[in-house]
Design an enzyme around this catalytic site. Structure first.
Site, PDB file in Angstrom:
ATOM      1  N   GLY A 215       0.866  -1.166  -0.056  1.00 43.92           N
ATOM      2  CA  GLY A 215      -0.127  -0.057  -0.021  1.00 43.92           C
ATOM      3  C   GLY A 215       0.615   1.295   0.074  1.00 43.92           C
ATOM      4  CD  GLU A 240      -4.220  -0.648   3.930  1.00 43.89           C
ATOM      5  OE1 GLU A 240      -3.356  -0.064   3.437  1.00 43.89           O
ATOM      6  OE2 GLU A 240      -4.193  -1.326   5.158  1.00 43.89           O
ATOM      7  CG  ASP A 241      -1.372  -3.295   1.382  1.00 42.63           C
ATOM      8  OD1 ASP A 241      -2.034  -4.288   1.981  1.00 42.63           O
ATOM      9  OD2 ASP A 241      -0.259  -3.114   1.616  1.00 42.63           O
ATOM     10  CG  PHE A 242      -3.502  -9.286   0.343  1.00 45.01           C
ATOM     11  CD1 PHE A 242      -3.036 -10.147  -0.726  1.00 45.01           C
ATOM     12  CD2 PHE A 242      -4.758 -10.067   0.822  1.00 45.01           C
ATOM     13  CE1 PHE A 242      -3.176 -11.237  -1.264  1.00 45.01           C
ATOM     14  CE2 PHE A 242      -4.997 -11.297   0.465  1.00 45.01           C
ATOM     15  CZ  PHE A 242      -4.345 -11.967  -0.550  1.00 45.01           C
TER      16      PHE A 242
END
Length: 397
Positions: A215, A240-242
């Site tokens: 992210g 949250e990036d994944f």
């Protein structure tokens, strides 16, 4: 022990030896060569035939917490982006955060840039980064959303290149983490890691079709986020990036790697912070992608080398110590070649400094990995969280 048991045992040992040699060949030659060729052929490619008038607007979200010596310089690179239409949205959780005093003078210095500051955040989940970004995200006016961490600096063409890669079938464009030149052994250590092992596996995972997204600097469609449930749904996770990458794939779109890396330029770095970062990332990876626990150690030079040395001795009668030394030397040289390919400006480290940093990282990797596997708590920004299987967060009071 009967004949059948001896037969099975011998065949299992033989198969294991061949497996270890295959893993060694794959990690040492195939993965390294793919990483080096990708960096040589695909990185730092300026977009061509760009019609500036047709480029869509972009909302750039910058989550800020605290100040370091390089923050102002990093943020200023975003004001100087060579892009026709974008807005800068700075998000700060606490109105007393000294980052406010860094952002406000920059907004006054560049009145021609559409820049705003949002203070206070909005709790939509447990993820502190998304809580911080929520007011800015709600006020963003464009379909394309760029989320970039506070410690990142950008090149003038970075945003143009990322937008050009956002074709109709792409939902997210993400950048390979790398580091600017900084002083000290800890900076050399980060350069060796992000220019070597991390870059290699990041590239190979994405080429293989696996979702591998950090992210630090991402460009994503708002429609992808909304379809995934927005920040409210993503706020349940630590990574949250994944899950943004997963959301892009679930929406029928693909992800692409930017030609420009996410250049980390924070002034706050040390051996201690590097170790904590490695442990935290392992905890996050193993909770979100459990197969990491089994596969990841074999992608590292020491575990892979020891297993392959035993296999070479068992199958071919080769001296395991000599094999391991040659294996390690080749791994070291290929990592250095990849780092030099990824490095645009001259390296500010000697070959000796790099060798020591590379050896330190490789010798401590297994310790950090095991510590991360047996740890389910992480300190992140202003809170402490327990990470559950599936990447879910639980706040620890």
């Amino acid at each position: 022990m009967d004949f059948w048991s001896l037969y099975l045992q011998s065949n299992f040992t033989l198969g294991l030896a061949y497996f270890f040699l295959c893993v060694d060949v794959m990690c040492l030659y195939i993965f390294h060569i793919i990483g080096i060729l990708y960096v040589k052929l695909c990185m730092y490619r300026k977009p061509s035939n760009v019609v500036r008038e047709e480029l869509p607007g972009v909302s750039i979200l910058k989550p800020l917490v605290g100040v370091d010596a390089n923050l102002e310089d990093n943020l200023e690179t975003f004001f100087n982006l060579d892009y026709p239409r974008f807005e800068l949205i700075f998000c700060i959780q606490d109105e007393k955060d000294p980052a406010c005093k860094v952002v406000e003078p920059l907004i006054e210095k560049y009145p021609h840039v559409d820049a705003r500051l949002f203070v206070g955040g909005s709790k939509v989940g447990l993820n502190p980064k998304l809580n911080n970004l929520m007011p800015g995200y709600s006020a963003a006016q464009y379909e394309l959303i760029m989320i970039s961490d506070s410690g990142i600096m950008v090149y003038k063409n970075t945003l143009t290149e990322m937008v050009c890669k956002m074709t109709a079938n792409v939902g997210l464009v993400h950048a390979i983490p790398f580091c600017c030149n900084r002083k000290g052994f800890a900076a050399t250590l980060e350069k060796a890691y992000f220019g070597g092992a991390h870059c290699r596996m990041y590239i190979c995972c994405n080429i293989a079709g696996a979702t591998c997204v950090t992210g630090m600097s991402n460009l994503i469609r708002r429609s992808v986020l909304q379809e995934a449930g927005g920040f409210t749904e993503l706020g349940k996770y630590i990574s949250e990036d994944f899950y943004m990458g997963v959301a892009a794939v679930k929406s029928g779109l693909t992800t692409k790697i930017s030609s420009y890396p996410a250049m980390q330029n924070s002034a706050n770095y040390s051996l201690e912070s590097f170790g904590k970062r490695m442990v935290r990332w392992t905890t996050v990876r193993t909770s979100s992608v459990p197969s990491t626990i089994i596969m990841e150690p074999f992608s590292e030079v020491i575990v892979c080398g020891i297993c392959a040395a035993w296999a070479a001795n068992f199958l071919l009668g080769w001296d395991p110590i000599v094999f391991f030394m040659v294996h390690t030397l080749q791994w070291f040289l290929l990592d250095y070649i990849q780092l030099r390919a990824l490095q645009v400006e001259p390296l500010n480290m000697s070959k000796f400094d790099y060798t020591v940093a590379w050896a330190y990282r490789e010798c401590t990797t297994l310790y950090h990995f095991l510590k991360g596997c047996f740890n389910n708590k992480v300190k992140w920004r202003t809170g402490t969280f327990r990470v559950k299987w599936g990447g879910y967060l639980e706040e620890v009071h």
